[in-house]
Each structure stands twice: as C-alpha cells, then as structure tokens.
Design a protein around this motif. Structure first.
Motif, PDB file in Angstrom:
ATOM      1  N   VAL A  18       0.370   7.204  -9.537  1.00  0.00           N
ATOM      2  CA  VAL A  18       1.711   6.926 -10.055  1.00  0.00           C
ATOM      3  C   VAL A  18       2.778   7.581  -9.176  1.00  0.00           C
ATOM      4  CG1 VAL A  18       3.290   7.297 -11.995  1.00  0.00           C
ATOM      5  CG2 VAL A  18       0.926   6.623 -12.429  1.00  0.00           C
ATOM      6  N   VAL A  19       2.550   8.835  -8.794  1.00  0.00           N
ATOM      7  CA  VAL A  19       3.530   9.542  -7.961  1.00  0.00           C
ATOM      8  C   VAL A  19       3.647   8.867  -6.589  1.00  0.00           C
ATOM      9  CG1 VAL A  19       3.995  11.708  -6.752  1.00  0.00           C
ATOM     10  CG2 VAL A  19       3.302  11.738  -9.149  1.00  0.00           C
ATOM     11  N   THR A  20       2.503   8.539  -5.989  1.00  0.00           N
ATOM     12  CA  THR A  20       2.520   7.890  -4.673  1.00  0.00           C
ATOM     13  C   THR A  20       3.244   6.553  -4.731  1.00  0.00           C
ATOM     14  OG1 THR A  20       0.433   8.963  -4.065  1.00  0.00           O
ATOM     15  CG2 THR A  20       1.095   7.045  -2.784  1.00  0.00           C
ATOM     16  N   MET A  21       2.904   5.725  -5.716  1.00  0.00           N
ATOM     17  CA  MET A  21       3.547   4.420  -5.852  1.00  0.00           C
ATOM     18  C   MET A  21       5.023   4.564  -6.172  1.00  0.00           C
ATOM     19  SD  MET A  21       1.215   2.261  -5.120  1.00  0.00           S
ATOM     20  CE  MET A  21       1.949   0.732  -5.665  1.00  0.00           C
ATOM     21  N   GLY A  22       5.367   5.570  -6.972  1.00  0.00           N
ATOM     22  CA  GLY A  22       6.765   5.794  -7.289  1.00  0.00           C
ATOM     23  C   GLY A  22       7.586   6.173  -6.078  1.00  0.00           C
ATOM     24  N   LEU A  23       7.032   7.036  -5.248  1.00  0.00           N
ATOM     25  CA  LEU A  23       7.755   7.470  -4.049  1.00  0.00           C
ATOM     26  C   LEU A  23       7.879   6.351  -3.023  1.00  0.00           C
ATOM     27  CD1 LEU A  23       6.193  11.025  -3.581  1.00  0.00           C
ATOM     28  CD2 LEU A  23       8.547  10.510  -4.246  1.00  0.00           C
ATOM     29  N   LEU A  24       6.824   5.522  -2.906  1.00  0.00           N
ATOM     30  CA  LEU A  24       6.820   4.495  -1.864  1.00  0.00           C
ATOM     31  C   LEU A  24       7.506   3.206  -2.295  1.00  0.00           C
ATOM     32  CD1 LEU A  24       3.179   4.825  -0.458  1.00  0.00           C
ATOM     33  CD2 LEU A  24       5.284   5.684   0.561  1.00  0.00           C
ATOM     34  N   SER A  25       7.149   2.706  -3.477  1.00  0.00           N
ATOM     35  CA  SER A  25       7.569   1.350  -3.838  1.00  0.00           C
ATOM     36  C   SER A  25       8.847   1.285  -4.655  1.00  0.00           C
ATOM     37  CB  SER A  25       6.442   0.645  -4.604  1.00  0.00           C
ATOM     38  OG  SER A  25       6.101   1.370  -5.762  1.00  0.00           O
TER      39      SER A  25
END
Length: 461
Positions: free
Chosen positions: A124-131
């Motif tokens: 969730v954190v990775t997708m939030g930061l990237l997308s």
C-alpha cells in the motif's frame, strides 16, 4: 466466577493492546497475570503451563514456519529493487490509451506485488508513493485513486504466496488435528499451507477481476473520473513497448510462477518454494544493478525484525492459549458456538463478525494466533472444510483492513497521501471495493467449491 475467567482474560488482553503495549508482551504478560490470580484463588492449575516448553520447541522446529522469513526476505528484496516502479510505468504505457487504463494498471501491479511480497503495508505504501501522484496528475478522481490503491494493496492478504496463508495454514493444521481428536477419529490427512495457496488462487483472481470490472464500469458511466493518458505521456509504443513489457514483466512474473508452480506441481513444499523465491529475488535485484552490500544488509535487518516479531508473538500466543484452556475457555467457546441458533451457519457468521471487528484493532498475526486456535477446532468439528474456512478468514480480514474508520490500509495510505487527498476521499473510495469483497465472501459461502475445487484437482492428479 470460574466461567467468567476466560472472558475476562480475553477482554484484558484486548484492553492491554488498546493501551498501546507490545502485542507479544500483552498476550503473554496478561495471561501469566491471570494465571497467578487464578492459582491464588484455586481457579487455575499451574500444571497447564508445563506444556509450554514443548509448545515452544514445536514452534522453533516447525519447518513450515521457515517459509515466513524466506517470503519476507523475498518481498523486501523485491521492494528494494524497485520492481514496482518499473512495472507501473510499463503497465501505464500499455493500458494508457484506455479510459481507466491507469487504474487497471495499478490493480494489476498491485496483484503482482501481492504475489511477490505478500506484505500489505509495504504494498500500500509503495503504490501510494508511486501511483497516487501520477493518478492525480492525470485527472483521476481522488476517491477512486485512493480506493484502487488501498484495495489492490490488500490483495497481499489472499493472493499466494501470502504470509497470512502461511500462518493460517500452520494454525489450522493444529486445529484440524485437535478437531479430529475431539470427534474421536484419527486421520493422517491435514491441511497444509500448499492447500491454502491453491485454494486461494481462484478467489484472489476473482477479486482482481471484479476490481477491474468496477474500474471499467466507472470508465463507461463516469469517463471524466478516469481519463486516458495523453499521447505525449506515452513516449514508447509499438515494438519498443512490446519489448519493454517483456523485459519488465517477465522476470517478476517468472519468479511468481516458479514459486507457485513448484508448489502446484508437487515439486517443492511451500518452505522449499519460499527459498526459490528468496534466491530469485536476489538474482532479480542483481540483474537490475540493485544488489549492493548496503541493500543486502538493510533487507536482512528488516527480515530479522519482522521474523523476530512473528515468533515473539508465537510465544505470547502459546502462553495465552494454555492459560485460556486452563480456565476452561475452550469448553466455554464450544458450548457457546454449538448452542447458537442457525447451527453451523450461525457459528461461522458470528466468528466472521468477531474477526472482522477485531481486524480494526489487531493485526492479522495476532488474530491468527489468538482467535483461530480458539474457534478453529470447534468450527472444523462441525464438518467445515479447513481450506474453505482458511480462505474465508483471509478474505474477511482483508475486508476488515479496508473498512473505515479503522482499516489498517487506510492508515497506511493516509500516511503517504498528499494533503489534497482527504480522509473522506479515502473512505468514499474504498466503499465500492468493500462491497466487492463482501460479494466474493457471499459467493464463496454459497459455492464453497470455488475454493475447494482447484486443490482437489491439483492433488488428485
């Protein structure tokens, strides 16, 4: 008074957790405190705790649980190698010409990350930061963007190889054996982590399919919420795009297929497949030039921290379980669940509701180690299929982590979302995905074969 002690013990553990104390220490410390008080008043027999060394030795020598640090290592290494960033860029170019294409890309990348890492918070954190910044810049609805990221990030709960399924498989295996003893039968058959992996495939893919159908529906009826990417933002197309898709998508996809394929094909146990995944993650990171000594040191450190936390909770949960049974809690739960109106359906519905509510305040590890050993033997003794029950529990917890106002995924995204994304946007965005989760839970309840068909087919061949 004796009959109230198990209830007071459970309430005491929850109250201690809500006070902010560490989970493992809350479980073990509260249980030992109740044991001392119970012994002083003649309500608890200390001989129950004599089984603790054997319990802990069994945990530390359990080969299935070796898969936990290996899958964690695999997930953290893939996160450090920036696989998500490359996947998102490439999938966005592939689906960019379509309305809703970026949302579909986020969902598919979330699925691949779930199958690669199995760690909800990291996904969730990775997708939030990237997308999230990209979706906002492309004119996507804030609520739809937030909901898509939260929902796709929680797929790590159900899509194998999932750490949730590893832990559930181990706990349900013990519960299944205990249920057989209580029924007066013995069978060498048990439920394995591989069974849960295979059983979760169809429900997991159903969730992904329904997520994409919802985004397509939004693109049809509210196209302004999910605009297509302009041509100038898609610098690569044609043959160059095809080669990019192959070069970026194939390595992580091959890794996932190698891990799951070795399990489905019967070539490796989940633990052995986890070691394949860990080595594959190292090779993938090295091929991308991300495997440095500092990266390896950080990955090993984080893996050690997560693994230590899991096994410390194991110890606390073992103490809690013994004290709970010492007070007669297992008999109390059996009498209560078997006496509910509606029989097996009523018992399952109540357990699912309790686990759903506990998912607001406890992580899946605590629920798996505290609640499932208590209710698992009772439900399995009613004749429920352990694979079906495990998948239902996993999806139920996944739904809980999405549900306002306390869902863990919402907090993860709130921590990395820009100020223009409000908490109300996140709550509104996840609502349709929660309905999708409930729909899938209902379908699995009506047709358990959606979960049990594939394991029967794989292991019968």
């Amino acid at each position: 008074m004796h009959e109230m002690m198990p209830v007071l013990l459970f309430v005491g553990v929850v109250a201690t957790l809500l006070a902010g104390y560490p989970v493992a220490l809350s479980l073990g410390g509260t249980a030992l405190a109740f044991a001392l008080v119970g012994e002083a008043f003649g309500l608890f027999e200390p001989a129950f705790l004599e089984a603790l060394p054997n319990r802990l030795y069994g945990v530390m020598t359990n080969e299935t649980l070796i898969a936990v640090p290996l899958f964690v290592f695999m997930g953290v290494m893939l996160e450090r190698s920036r696989v998500a960033e490359s996947l998102l860029d490439t999938m966005a170019m592939l689906f960019g010409p379509l309305r809703g294409g970026l949302g579909i890309s986020v969902t598919l990348v979330g699925m691949l990350l779930a199958a690669s890492t199995g760690i909800v918070g990291a996904t969730v954190v990775t997708m939030g930061l990237l997308s999230l910044p990209i979706m906002m810049r492309r004119g996507y609805s804030p609520s739809l963007s937030a909901g898509t990221i939260c929902a796709s990030g929680t797929l790590g709960q159900i899509i194998p190889p999932s750490i949730v399924l590893v832990l559930l498989g181990d706990v349900l295996s013990s519960a299944y054996q205990q249920a057989q003893l209580e029924m007066g039968i013995w069978s060498p058959e048990t439920v394995s982590v591989g069974d849960l992996f295979v059983g979760a495939l169809v429900p997991g893919l159903m969730l992904v399919g329904f997520y994409i159908l919802y985004i397509v529906g939004v693109a049809v009826f509210r196209p302004e919420s999910v605009p297509a990417m302009p041509r100038e933002d898609r610098p690569v197309d044609g043959t160059a795009l095809a080669w990019r898709v192959i070069s970026v998508l194939i390595p992580p996809l091959f890794l996932v297929v190698a891990v799951l394929g070795s399990i489905l094909g019967g070539f490796a146990t989940p633990t052995e497949a986890a070691s394949v995944g860990a080595v594959g993650a190292l090779i993938l990171a090295a091929s991308r030039g991300r495997l440095t000594l500092s990266t390896l040191r950080e990955v090993v450190r984080q893996t050690t921290m997560v693994t230590s936390m899991v096994f410390l909770i194991f110890i606390g949960a073992a103490i809690f379980s013994l004290v709970f049974r010492g007070f007669g809690g297992d008999d109390l739960v059996t009498e209560f669940l078997t006496g509910l109106p509606g029989g097996t359906f009523g018992a399952v519905a109540l357990v699912m509701l309790v686990m759903f509510l506990l998912g607001f305040i406890l992580d899946f590890i605590e629920i798996t180690f505290v609640v499932v050993p208590i209710v698992g033997p009772v439900l399995l003794a009613m004749g429920l299929d352990p694979v079906w029950l495990g998948v239902m529990m996993a999806i139920n917890l996944q739904t809980s982590f999405l549900t306002p106002p306390f869902g863990f995924s919402l907090f993860y995204l709130r921590g990395v979302a820009p100020p223009e994304i409000t908490t109300v946007d996140i709550y509104k965005g996840v609502a349709p995905f929660i309905l999708i989760q409930l729909l899938v839970l209902g379908l699995l309840a009506l047709w358990p074969a959606l979960t049990t068909w594939l394991p029967g087919l794989v292991y019968a061949s």
